[in-house]
Design a protein around this motif. Structure first.
Motif, PDB file in Angstrom:
ATOM      1  N   PHE A 134       0.833  -1.200   0.000  1.00 16.07           N
ATOM      2  CA  PHE A 134       0.000   0.000   0.000  1.00 16.07           C
ATOM      3  C   PHE A 134       0.865   1.246   0.000  1.00 16.07           C
ATOM      4  N   LYS A 135       0.464   2.226  -0.796  1.00  8.95           N
ATOM      5  CA  LYS A 135       1.172   3.500  -0.871  1.00  8.95           C
ATOM      6  C   LYS A 135       0.240   4.588  -0.354  1.00  8.95           C
ATOM      7  N   ASP A 136       0.744   5.392   0.570  1.00 13.06           N
ATOM      8  CA  ASP A 136      -0.051   6.500   1.095  1.00 13.06           C
ATOM      9  C   ASP A 136      -0.315   7.516   0.001  1.00 13.06           C
ATOM     10  N   MET A 137      -1.557   8.000  -0.045  1.00 15.74           N
ATOM     11  CA  MET A 137      -1.939   9.006  -1.033  1.00 15.74           C
ATOM     12  C   MET A 137      -1.893  10.419  -0.454  1.00 15.74           C
ATOM     13  N   ALA A 138      -2.017  10.516   0.855  1.00 16.72           N
ATOM     14  CA  ALA A 138      -1.962  11.817   1.527  1.00 16.72           C
ATOM     15  C   ALA A 138      -1.493  11.594   2.953  1.00 16.72           C
ATOM     16  N   ASN A 139      -0.700  12.511   3.440  1.00 13.55           N
ATOM     17  CA  ASN A 139      -0.206  12.435   4.818  1.00 13.55           C
ATOM     18  C   ASN A 139      -0.044  13.829   5.387  1.00 13.55           C
ATOM     19  N   PRO A 140      -0.359  14.013   6.662  1.00 15.29           N
ATOM     20  CA  PRO A 140      -0.024  15.273   7.310  1.00 15.29           C
ATOM     21  C   PRO A 140       1.506  15.414   7.352  1.00 15.29           C
ATOM     22  N   ILE A 141       1.979  16.607   7.202  1.00 19.29           N
ATOM     23  CA  ILE A 141       3.424  16.852   7.164  1.00 19.29           C
ATOM     24  C   ILE A 141       4.029  16.901   8.559  1.00 19.29           C
ATOM     25  N   ASN A 142       3.212  17.257   9.556  1.00 20.29           N
ATOM     26  CA  ASN A 142       3.752  17.357  10.915  1.00 20.29           C
ATOM     27  C   ASN A 142       2.733  16.863  11.939  1.00 20.29           C
ATOM     28  N   ALA A 143       3.186  16.745  13.166  1.00 22.39           N
ATOM     29  CA  ALA A 143       2.352  16.188  14.239  1.00 22.39           C
ATOM     30  C   ALA A 143       1.130  17.066  14.534  1.00 22.39           C
ATOM     31  N   GLU A 144       1.270  18.365  14.439  1.00 17.96           N
ATOM     32  CA  GLU A 144       0.144  19.267  14.720  1.00 17.96           C
ATOM     33  C   GLU A 144      -0.979  19.072  13.703  1.00 17.96           C
ATOM     34  N   CYS A 145      -0.632  18.969  12.455  1.00 18.88           N
ATOM     35  CA  CYS A 145      -1.631  18.749  11.404  1.00 18.88           C
ATOM     36  C   CYS A 145      -2.310  17.392  11.610  1.00 18.88           C
ATOM     37  N   ARG A 146      -1.533  16.362  11.917  1.00 14.43           N
ATOM     38  CA  ARG A 146      -2.093  15.029  12.176  1.00 14.43           C
ATOM     39  C   ARG A 146      -3.062  15.077  13.365  1.00 14.43           C
ATOM     40  N   ARG A 147      -2.682  15.771  14.420  1.00 10.21           N
ATOM     41  CA  ARG A 147      -3.525  15.869  15.612  1.00 10.21           C
ATOM     42  C   ARG A 147      -4.856  16.542  15.297  1.00 10.21           C
ATOM     43  N   ILE A 148      -4.824  17.617  14.513  1.00 11.37           N
ATOM     44  CA  ILE A 148      -6.050  18.338  14.150  1.00 11.37           C
ATOM     45  C   ILE A 148      -6.991  17.418  13.380  1.00 11.37           C
ATOM     46  N   ILE A 149      -6.453  16.686  12.405  1.00 10.42           N
ATOM     47  CA  ILE A 149      -7.275  15.772  11.605  1.00 10.42           C
ATOM     48  C   ILE A 149      -7.797  14.625  12.461  1.00 10.42           C
ATOM     49  N   GLU A 150      -6.918  13.990  13.237  1.00 14.91           N
ATOM     50  CA  GLU A 150      -7.330  12.868  14.085  1.00 14.91           C
ATOM     51  C   GLU A 150      -8.397  13.290  15.080  1.00 14.91           C
ATOM     52  N   ASP A 151      -8.220  14.434  15.724  1.00  9.59           N
ATOM     53  CA  ASP A 151      -9.202  14.905  16.704  1.00  9.59           C
ATOM     54  C   ASP A 151     -10.577  15.101  16.063  1.00  9.59           C
ATOM     55  N   ALA A 152     -10.615  15.712  14.884  1.00 13.20           N
ATOM     56  CA  ALA A 152     -11.895  15.960  14.213  1.00 13.20           C
ATOM     57  C   ALA A 152     -12.570  14.653  13.796  1.00 13.20           C
TER      58      ALA A 152
END
Length: 103
Positions: A61-79
């Motif tokens: 599997f190849k990722d199609m999109a990824n957050p660039i940093n931990a803050e962006c990942r946290r915002i998406i995961e929380d929502a």
């Protein structure tokens, strides 16, 4: 550091099969759609957000999109997790109401 990223909409479908609990599409800042984000339950019973990926011809599997940093990942995961919990709580409450009215 706070970034100017806001998840402005989450559309979720509850799935609950083979560890996958839901799949969703999000809209970021009202301008960018990110589709096929999965809510997955780990073996330990914890919810995890998996970014969109595509199965390649070699089976990997190849990722199609990824957050660039931990803050962006946290915002998406929380929502996403917040919407998953809201949707499943609402579904459970609706089931209780329907069951009570049928008795």
């Amino acid at each position: 550091m706070e970034y100017g990223i806001v998840v402005t909409d989450v559309k979720m479908k509850i799935k609950d099969s083979n560890g996958m609990k839901a799949i969703c599409n999000i809209i970021i800042n009202g301008m960018l759609s990110l589709n096929d984000i999965r809510v997955v339950e780990t073996r330990e019973g914890k919810l995890m957000v998996a970014m969109p990926s595509k199965k390649m011809p070699d089976g990997k599997f190849k990722d199609m999109a990824n957050p660039i940093n931990a803050e962006c990942r946290r915002i998406i995961e929380d929502a996403v997790i917040k919407e998953y919990k809201r949707a499943t709580t609402l579904s459970a409450e609706l089931f209780k109401l329907i069951s009570a009215s049928n008795n």
